[in-house]
Design an enzyme around this catalytic site. Structure first.
Site, PDB file in Angstrom:
ATOM      1  CG  ASP A  83      -2.131  -0.721   1.175  1.00  0.00           C
ATOM      2  OD1 ASP A  83      -2.958  -0.387   0.321  1.00  0.00           O
ATOM      3  OD2 ASP A  83      -2.289  -1.667   1.965  1.00  0.00           O
TER       4      ASP A  83
ATOM      5  CE  LYS B 241      -4.621  -2.340  -0.756  1.00  0.00           C
ATOM      6  NZ  LYS B 241      -5.331  -1.186  -0.195  1.00  0.00           N
TER       7      LYS B 241
ATOM      8  CD  GLU C 202      -7.043   2.641   1.690  1.00  0.00           C
ATOM      9  OE1 GLU C 202      -7.604   3.673   2.109  1.00  0.00           O
ATOM     10  OE2 GLU C 202      -6.703   1.708   2.429  1.00  0.00           O
TER      11      GLU C 202
ATOM     12  CD  GLU D  24     -11.547  -2.525   3.742  1.00  0.00           C
ATOM     13  OE1 GLU D  24     -11.560  -2.568   4.988  1.00  0.00           O
ATOM     14  OE2 GLU D  24     -10.525  -2.241   3.085  1.00  0.00           O
TER      15      GLU D  24
END
Length: 190
Positions: free
Chosen positions: A3, A33, A35, A102
């Protein structure tokens, strides 16, 4: 997949590229990754154009949650469902190789997973996702004060760890640890 930390990529596509290149070089990760949804399309596009594989992450965004009230399930309204679907389309168009979904309600997550042309990984989303993930600390029961609804604890390590740490502390205080058997002694001279 590592992340990118909150605040290390949002300012610009160039910031994302600099951070991603540094983290991949220092960590040996194979991919990063991010978000966020459609707003990150230019960031992802630049990373992919520079040979950095990117996994997307939509729905509940833990790094962006500054308070407990922000940890909420998404997709509950038609507007949220539409935005989540648009996020998926934008991320795929930018070149992600997969998307973590998520905290998205089942029917919406199922529709997005079915429409998505890259693999989807669910965490508190649909069984229709291509794979599932849980945070290890949640899965093994390291925290007992709050357990998200979508978590199944496959173990309870918190009580065992607490007991072990307490026993260690007591042994250091009472002098029974370290004992002679835990120390290094010179070998007798011949």
């Amino acid at each position: 997949v590592v992340d990118l930390p909150e605040g290390s990529y949002e300012a610009s596509p160039e910031q994302a590229l600099t951070t991603a290149a540094q983290i991949m070089q220092e960590s040996g990760a194979d991919a990063i990754k991010l978000e966020g949804g459609a707003i990150l399309q230019p960031h992802i596009k630049l990373l992919v154009e520079n040979g950095i594989p990117v996994m997307g992450h939509i729905g509940l965004l833990p790094q962006k949650a500054s308070s407990a009230s922000m940890y909420r399930i998404t997709g509950k309204t038609a507007e949220e469902a539409t935005l989540l679907h648009a996020d998926m389309i934008a991320l795929v168009a930018a070149g992600v190789f997969g998307i973590v979904m998520e905290g998205i309600i089942e029917p919406v997550a199922k529709e997005i997973a079915a429409a998505c042309t890259v693999p989807t990984i669910g965490i508190g989303a649909s069984t229709a996702c291509d794979g599932q993930i849980l945070v290890t600390d949640d899965m093994v029961g390291l925290f007992d004060k709050f357990v998200p609804t979508f978590v199944r604890q496959f173990g309870q390590l918190n009580p065992a760890i607490t007991k072990s740490v307490s026993a260690y502390r007591a042994a250091v205080i009472d002098g029974s640890f370290p004992g002679n058997e835990h120390l290094f002694w010179p070998k007798p001279e011949k």
